[in-house]
Scaffold this motif. Structure first.
Motif, PDB file in Angstrom:
ATOM      1  N   LEU A 137      -4.517   1.394  -6.416  1.00 53.22           N
ATOM      2  CA  LEU A 137      -4.544   1.705  -4.992  1.00 53.22           C
ATOM      3  C   LEU A 137      -5.959   1.578  -4.439  1.00 53.22           C
ATOM      4  O   LEU A 137      -6.171   1.021  -3.352  1.00 53.22           O
ATOM      5  CB  LEU A 137      -4.002   3.115  -4.760  1.00 53.22           C
ATOM      6  CG  LEU A 137      -3.808   3.564  -3.312  1.00 53.22           C
ATOM      7  CD1 LEU A 137      -2.837   2.639  -2.583  1.00 53.22           C
ATOM      8  CD2 LEU A 137      -3.304   5.002  -3.268  1.00 53.22           C
ATOM      9  N   PRO A 176      -1.165   6.455   3.292  1.00 59.28           N
ATOM     10  CA  PRO A 176      -1.913   5.237   3.541  1.00 59.28           C
ATOM     11  C   PRO A 176      -2.117   5.038   5.022  1.00 59.28           C
ATOM     12  O   PRO A 176      -1.262   5.359   5.834  1.00 59.28           O
ATOM     13  CB  PRO A 176      -1.005   4.136   2.958  1.00 59.28           C
ATOM     14  CG  PRO A 176       0.357   4.735   2.969  1.00 59.28           C
ATOM     15  CD  PRO A 176       0.178   6.199   2.788  1.00 59.28           C
ATOM     16  N   LEU A 208       2.488   1.760  -3.457  1.00 57.80           N
ATOM     17  CA  LEU A 208       1.538   2.264  -4.450  1.00 57.80           C
ATOM     18  C   LEU A 208       1.162   3.713  -4.173  1.00 57.80           C
ATOM     19  O   LEU A 208       1.077   4.534  -5.086  1.00 57.80           O
ATOM     20  CB  LEU A 208       0.274   1.402  -4.453  1.00 57.80           C
ATOM     21  CG  LEU A 208       0.146   0.310  -5.517  1.00 57.80           C
ATOM     22  CD1 LEU A 208      -1.200  -0.369  -5.408  1.00 57.80           C
ATOM     23  CD2 LEU A 208       0.322   0.887  -6.922  1.00 57.80           C
ATOM     24  N   HIS A 209       0.925   4.028  -2.909  1.00 63.73           N
ATOM     25  CA  HIS A 209       0.551   5.389  -2.549  1.00 63.73           C
ATOM     26  C   HIS A 209       1.645   6.371  -2.942  1.00 63.73           C
ATOM     27  O   HIS A 209       1.391   7.417  -3.553  1.00 63.73           O
ATOM     28  CB  HIS A 209       0.266   5.486  -1.048  1.00 63.73           C
ATOM     29  CG  HIS A 209       0.035   6.892  -0.586  1.00 63.73           C
ATOM     30  ND1 HIS A 209       1.051   7.718  -0.168  1.00 63.73           N
ATOM     31  CD2 HIS A 209      -1.106   7.620  -0.505  1.00 63.73           C
ATOM     32  CE1 HIS A 209       0.552   8.898   0.154  1.00 63.73           C
ATOM     33  NE2 HIS A 209      -0.755   8.862  -0.030  1.00 63.73           N
ATOM     34  N   THR A 257       0.825  -1.207   0.000  1.00 64.76           N
ATOM     35  CA  THR A 257       0.000   0.000   0.000  1.00 64.76           C
ATOM     36  C   THR A 257       0.857   1.254   0.000  1.00 64.76           C
ATOM     37  O   THR A 257       0.605   2.209  -0.756  1.00 64.76           O
ATOM     38  CB  THR A 257      -0.927  -0.007   1.236  1.00 64.76           C
ATOM     39  OG1 THR A 257      -1.683  -1.218   1.262  1.00 64.76           O
ATOM     40  CG2 THR A 257      -1.882   1.180   1.199  1.00 64.76           C
TER      41      THR A 257
END
Length: 367
Positions: free
Chosen positions: A285, A366, A268-269, A265
Motif C-alpha cells: 500500500l 484511502p 489493498l487498504h 488502493t
C-alpha cells in the motif's frame, strides 16, 4: 511490488482447535481409554482420532501417553513426531522422528516426515536424500514424489527439480500438488508458459481449491497478460480463502495494471485493515501511494508496516521455531506440502502495535 514472489506459497496456518471434540467417535474413544487406561491400542486410537480432527495438541498428549506406556512403540513415537510437526515444534519433532527411524529405518512414513522436517529446518540436501530413499522402494509414493522437487529446488538444483517434478506429474497426472509443484519449478526456470499450462490444469482438476487459482492469477499479473482473467481468478480465490489478505493483494495488483488505481488502493487498504499483521500489505500500500505521488499516505502505510513487523525471538532448546519458508504443496497447506515460497510475512502473535481496531482507525481510508 515483486509480485512474482507471491507465486511461491507460504505455509498456511495450522489449526490447534479440536473440531471433532464432541463427535460420537471421539467420545466413545475417550470412554474406552477411561475404561482401559493402560491400553496402548486404546490410547493410540484416541490420539489418531484427535489428529484426524486437527486437534494437534490433544493428539500430542495422547501419543506421548502411549509412548510412556510402551517406549518402543513405533506408532506412538511417530505420532509424537507428527503432532510436534503440526504444532511447528521442529526440535521435538526431529528428535522423535529420528527415534522412530531407529525403530524402523526404512519406514516410508517416517522417512517422509524426516524429509519434511529437514526442509523446514533448511537442510534441503539431506531432505532430498530421504525422499529419494522412499522412491527407491516405492516409486509411486505420493508424498515423496511431490516433496522431492521442492527439496531440489530449495537446494538450487533446478534441472533435477524439473525432472523430479515432471516425473511426479507423469505418475500423478490428476494430482493438484504435483501440477503446482511443476509450475513452481518452471517459473524458477523462466518457463512461464509451461507453468501457466500446469496451473490451469490444476484449476480444472479442483475448482474449489483456492491455491492454484491464486498462483495462476499471480503469474498472469507478473506477466501482464490476461489481466481480467487474473482479477477474476484472484477474486474467486479470495471468496474461497482470503489467505490473510494475499488474494486481495493479487486482485489489487491486477486492478493497478488495468489502470484502475482507485479500486486497487481501496482493495489493498481494506485488506491491510482486515489483516493488519500482514506487513506485506502495508508495504504494498505504501508503494502504491508513493507511485501515485501521495507521500503522506505512503508514510502512514509504511509506519503501520513498522508497527506490526515481527519481533524475532531466539529459539531455545525445545522452543517452537518459525518455519523459515513453508514452501510446501498446495492442498497440504494446513499441515505443509510442495510449491516453493518465501514471500508471506511471518505472523507473530508477539508483534508490536496496539489493538487491531485502533489500527484500522489510525490507518484511515484511502484518499
Amino acid at each position: 511490488m515483486r509480485s512474482l514472489a507471491l507465486l511461491l506459497p507460504a505455509i498456511a496456518c495450522v489449526s490447534l482447535v479440536g473440531c471433532g471434540e464432541d463427535s460420537p467417535s471421539i467420545a466413545g474413544l475417550q470412554a474406552e481409554v477411561r475404561r482401559h487406561p493402560d491400553s496402548v491400542e486404546a490410547v493410540l486410537a484416541l490420539a489418531d482420532a484427535y489428529a484426524d480432527n486437527q486437534a494437534h495438541h490433544d493428539a500430542y498428549i495422547q501419543y506421548s501417553r502411549a509412548r510412556e506406556l510402551e517406549p518402543a512403540s513405533f506408532e506412538a513415537t511417530l505420532g509424537v513426531a507428527r503432532a510436534s510437526y503440526d504444532l511447528r515444534d521442529y526440535t521435538r519433532a526431529l528428535s522423535a522422528v529420528e527415534e522412530a527411524l531407529a525403530l524402523r529405518p526404512d519406514a516410508p512414513e517416517a522417512l517422509n516426515l524426516h524429509g519434511k522436517l529437514l526442509l523446514a529446518t533448511e537442510k534441503p540436501e539431506r531432505a532430498a536424500e530421504q525422499f529419494e530413499r522412499v522412491l527407491a522402494t516405492d516409486p509411486d509414493n505420493r508424498e515423496a514424489l511431490t516433496f522431492l522437487p521442492l527439496a531440489y529446488l530449495r537446494d538450487e538444483r533446478l534441472e533435477e527439480a524439473e525432472r523430479a517434478a515432471r516425473q511426479a506429474v507423469r505418475r500423478l497426472p490428476d494430482d493438484v500438488e504435483a501440477r503446482v509443484g511443476l509450475a513452481t519449478v518452471l517459473v524458477r526456470r523462466d518457463k512461464t508458459l509451461g507453468a501457466e499450462e500446469h496451473l490451469g490444469r490444476a484449476v480444472e482438476l479442483d475448482p474449489d481449491n483456492p491455491a492454484p487459482k491464486l498462483r495462476l492469477a499471480e503469474l498472469l499479473v507478473h506477466e501482464e497478460r490476461r489481466l481480467q482473467d487474473a482479477l477474476k481468478l484472484a477474486e474467486e480465490a479470495e471468496s474461497l480463502d482470503p489467505a490473510e489478505g494475499r488474494a486481495a493483494a493479487v486482485a489489487a495488483m491486477a486492478l493497478r495494471k488495468l489502470g484502475r488505481d482507485a479500486e486497487a488502493t481501496l482493495r489493498l487498504h481494506d485488506a491491510a485493515v482486515a489483516y493488519p499483521r500482514n506487513i506485506q500489505l502495508w508495504l504494498m500500500l505504501a508503494s502504491l501511494y508513493r507511485e501515485m505521488g501521495d507521500e503522506e499516505a505512503a508514510a502512514r502505510a509504511a509506519s503501520m508496516a513498522l508497527r506490526f513487523a515481527p519481533r524475532r525471538r531466539r529459539a531455545g532448546a525445545g522452543e517452537v521455531t518459525p518455519d523459515p519458508a513453508d514452501e510446501l504443496p498446495a492442498t497440504e497447506q494446513a499441515e505443509a506440502g510442495p510449491a516453493d515460497s518465501g514471500s508471506e510475512p511471518a505472523q507473530d502473535e508477539a508483534a508490536g502495535g496496539e489493538g487491531e481496531g485502533e489500527t484500522a482507525v489510525e490507518a484511515g481510508p484511502p484518499e
